[in-house]
Design an enzyme around this catalytic site. Structure first.
Site, PDB file in Angstrom:
ATOM      1  N   SER A 193      86.803  28.971  26.799  1.00 46.71           N
ATOM      2  CA  SER A 193      85.767  29.984  26.895  1.00 46.71           C
ATOM      3  C   SER A 193      84.947  29.823  28.170  1.00 46.71           C
ATOM      4  O   SER A 193      85.340  30.335  29.213  1.00 46.71           O
ATOM      5  CB  SER A 193      84.887  29.947  25.646  1.00 46.71           C
ATOM      6  OG  SER A 193      84.140  31.125  25.529  1.00 46.71           O
ATOM      7  N   ASP A 443      91.384  39.178  22.217  1.00 54.57           N
ATOM      8  CA  ASP A 443      90.096  38.565  22.529  1.00 54.57           C
ATOM      9  C   ASP A 443      89.328  39.478  23.478  1.00 54.57           C
ATOM     10  O   ASP A 443      89.816  39.796  24.564  1.00 54.57           O
ATOM     11  CB  ASP A 443      90.334  37.204  23.185  1.00 54.57           C
ATOM     12  CG  ASP A 443      89.050  36.525  23.633  1.00 54.57           C
ATOM     13  OD1 ASP A 443      87.964  36.948  23.189  1.00 54.57           O
ATOM     14  OD2 ASP A 443      89.152  35.555  24.413  1.00 54.57           O
ATOM     15  N   HIS A 468      90.561  34.375  20.714  1.00 49.71           N
ATOM     16  CA  HIS A 468      89.788  33.528  21.613  1.00 49.71           C
ATOM     17  C   HIS A 468      90.223  32.064  21.532  1.00 49.71           C
ATOM     18  O   HIS A 468      90.125  31.423  20.500  1.00 49.71           O
ATOM     19  CB  HIS A 468      88.310  33.653  21.245  1.00 49.71           C
ATOM     20  CG  HIS A 468      87.371  33.266  22.338  1.00 49.71           C
ATOM     21  ND1 HIS A 468      87.462  33.754  23.611  1.00 49.71           N
ATOM     22  CD2 HIS A 468      86.302  32.428  22.342  1.00 49.71           C
ATOM     23  CE1 HIS A 468      86.495  33.254  24.351  1.00 49.71           C
ATOM     24  NE2 HIS A 468      85.790  32.440  23.608  1.00 49.71           N
TER      25      HIS A 468
END
Length: 509
Positions: A193, A443, A468
C-alpha cells in the site's frame, strides 16, 4: 450537501470494537489505504529450541530525530521499534538474505501479523525477517515517546515525513547488518500500500537489492492519475456483480438525504441502520456507508479474512446478494443495512453502530498530518456514473481544511519532485532496476499503480481479480490458482535478484 466525506478514514486499524465504533472528524483528509477494525490473523511458526512460538521478537533502535539538518534539535534521539524473526535464517556466514518490511502508517505489529507472504517464503530463502515501524506511529514516537508532545503542533510533527522515515529504515538496516556481522547479506524490501518500498529502492539502492511494492499507488500524485479513478473502480466492482446492486446504492444517497430532512426522519434512519442512540447525522451516516463500500472493494479477497473486519470470501458479491435479496422487498434502507453488515458486522456481534467520534487507540491518527503536507492523493472525485454522489476533487478545500486543522499548507508537488512519477515508464527505464509492482484490478488504488512492465527488471504483475495487496496475505489451501501463480512469479523474480547478487559478489571477490 456533503463536500467530500467528513471522515478521517483510518488506514489500518482502527477502532477495536465490541460495538464496531467508527471514527469521524469534521475535516476530510481523503481515503487511507486501510481502515476500521483489525483483528490480526495469527500464524504459529514451528517451535524453536528456545521454546518460543511467536511470529517475531520486539527490539528497539536508538534513532536520530532529523537526518537532514545539523541543528541542535536534530540530534535528539527516540526509540525506534522493529520486529525480527530469525527462525529460518541461514546466518551471516552464508550471506543469507534479509527481507525488510517498510512499515506503514500504523502499529507495525498489525502489519507483521497480516503480511504472511514473508513468513511463508522465509524457509525457501533461509531469510531473516525484519519489520520496521514508521516514525510517529505505534510505539516509535519521538520526543520521549510522549504523544501529547509529539503530536502537539506543526513544530514537532514537522519531523513526520516519508523522507525521514526512509532514512530511518536505511540507518537501522545498515546498523543491524553490522551488528549481525552480515554486511554482505542481500536486503530485499517489501511494502504493501503506502509506497515506501518502491521509493526506498530508488533512494537507497546501495542498501536494498530489490523491492516488492504491492498495491503501491505510486502514480496517485499531482494530476498523474484521474481523481475519479478510485471511485470508478469501486463502482465497477459492484456493477460487475449486479446491475441492480449498483442502482440501489447509487440511488440511495438522495433517499437518505430526503429522509433526514423530514420530521422524524433522523429517528427512522437510526432505527433502519441500527445506529446507537448517542449520535445520528445524515452526512456521517452516508460517510459510514461509503466507507463500507470502499473498503469492501479494496479487500475483496477470494478467501475469508480478518484484515480490516471479519469478512467472508468475495465480500462485494455478498454485499450485492444482501441488496438483491427479495426478502427486503423495496425497502432500500433494509437492503443497505444488510450490505453494510457484511463489512461492519459479519461476525454478528454488534447490537448497534456508533457513529460518534472516538480517538484511535492504535496511534494511527497522524496520517491526517501526512495527507495535509506531502501525501496529496486525490481520490474523492465521483462522476455521473459513480456509485457515490457526484463530486469534484477540490484541492482548495483540502488546503483550507489543513490550514484550519494544522496551520500548514500542503505541498502537492513535493512527492513528484522528490521521488518522480511523471513519465515514469520512460524515466525509471533509464535508471531503475529490480522492482516488482503488484496490482489487483479490483483494488481502487490500482488506478494509480504501475500496470505494465517498465524494463526487464522493473516488472508489473497485474491480477484481474486481485484486491488490495492480496499477494502479501498468508497463503491458504483455498487460494485460487491465479493468486498462487502471482506469488510464485514474485518468488522467482526475487530468487533471480539474489542469485545475481551472489554472482556479482563472488566475481567481485
Amino acid at each position: 450537501m456533503r463536500i467530500e466525506a467528513n471522515l478521517i478514514l483510518f488506514f489500518w486499524a482502527f477502532s477495536i470494537f465490541s460495538c464496531l465504533c467508527f471514527s469521524v472528524s469534521s475535516v476530510n483528509f481523503g481515503y487511507r489505504f486501510h481502515s476500521s477494525a483489525i483483528k490480526a490473523e495469527q500464524v504459529k511458526l514451528p517451535r524453536k529450541s528456545s521454546g518460543t512460538n511467536k511470529l517475531y521478537k520486539t527490539k528497539y533502535f536508538t534513532q536520530i530525530l532529523d537526518h537532514f539538518n545539523f541543528n541542535p534539535k536534530s540530534y535528539q534521539k527516540f526509540q525506534h521499534r522493529y520486529l525480527i524473526n530469525d527462525t529460518y535464517w541461514g546466518g551471516p556466514k552464508k550471506n543469507s538474505p534479509i527481507f525488510v518490511y517498510t512499515g506503514n502508517e500504523g502499529d507495525i505489529e498489525w502489519f507483521a501479523q497480516n503480511t504472511g507472504f514473508m513468513f511463508d517464503i522465509a524457509p525457501h530463502f533461509q531469510a531473516l525477517l525484519v519489520f520496521i515501524e514508521h516514525r510517529f506511529y505505534g510505539k516509535s514516537i519521538p520526543f520521549g515517546g510522549d504523544k501529547d508532545v509529539a503530536y502537539s503542533n506543526a513544530s514537532t510533527l514537522g519531523y513526520l515525513t516519508s523522507t525521514q522515515a526512509l532514512a530511518d529504515y536505511a540507518t537501522l538496516i545498515i546498523d543491524l547488518k553490522k551488528n549481525l556481522t552480515a554486511v554482505d547479506a542481500p536486503v530485499v524490501v517489501v511494502g504493501g500500500s503506502y509506497v515506501l518500498a518502491s521509493w526506498f529502492r530508488l533512494k537507497y539502492p546501495h542498501v536494498a537489492i530489490g523491492a516488492l511494492a504491492s498495491s503501491a499507488p505510486i502514480l496517485n500524485f499531482e494530476n498523474i492519475t484521474s481523481p475519479y479513478s478510485f471511485n470508478n473502480i469501486i463502482t465497477q466492482d459492484f456493477r460487475s456483480e449486479s446491475e441492480n446492486c449498483y442502482k440501489v446504492i447509487k440511488g440511495s444517497w438522495k433517499k437518505i438525504e430526503d429522509t433526514g430532512k423530514q420530521s422524524g426522519g433522523l429517528e427512522l434512519l437510526r432505527k433502519s441502520f441500527r445506529i446507537c442512540k448517542n449520535f445520528i447525522d445524515v452526512d456521517v451516516l452516508e460517510s459510514w456507508l461509503e466507507t463500507a463500500f470502499a473498503y469492501t472493494a479494496m479487500t475483496d479477497y477470494p478467501t475469508p479474512s480478518n484484515f480490516l473486519n471479519p469478512m467472508p470470501a468475495y465480500p462485494v458479491k455478498q454485499m450485492c446478494k444482501a441488496i438483491d435479496d427479495p426478502k427486503s422487498g423495496n425497502d432500500t434502507f433494509a437492503k443497505l443495512y444488510g450490505a453494510a453488515s457484511v463489512y461492519y458486522n459479519y461476525s454478528g456481534t454488534a447490537t448497534c453502530f456508533n457513529l460518534a467520534y472516538s480517538p484511535d487507540p492504535h496511534g494511527l491518527d497522524m496520517w491526517s498530518w501526512q495527507a495535509c503536507t506531502e501525501m496529496i492523493m486525490p481520490t474523492s472525485g465521483s462522476n455521473k456514473e459513480s456509485i457515490f454522489p457526484e463530486n469534484q476533487w477540490n484541492y482548495s478545500r483540502r488546503a483550507a481544511g489543513c490550514k484550519a486543522f494544522y496551520g500548514v499548507h500542503p505541498r502537492p508537488n513535493w512527492i513528484t519532485t522528490e521521488f518522480g512519477g511523471h513519465d515514469i515508464y520512460r524515466v525509471l527505464k533509464r535508471y531503475g532496476s529490480n522492482m516488482i509492482f503488484f496490482n489487483g484490478l479490483r483494488d481502487p488504488w490500482s488506478g494509480g499503480g504501475v500496470l505494465k512492465n517498465i524494463s526487464k527488471t522493473i516488472v508489473a504483475i497485474v491480477a484481474e481479480q486481485g484486491a488490495h495487496h492480496v499477494d502479501l496475505r498468508f497463503a491458504t489451501k483455498d487460494d485460487p490458482k491465479w493468486l498462487r501463480d502471482v506469488r510464485q512469479m514474485e518468488i522467482n523474480i526475487i530468487s533471480d535478484w539474489i542469485s545475481q547478487y551472489y554472482h556479482d559478489l563472488a566475481h567481485q571477490s
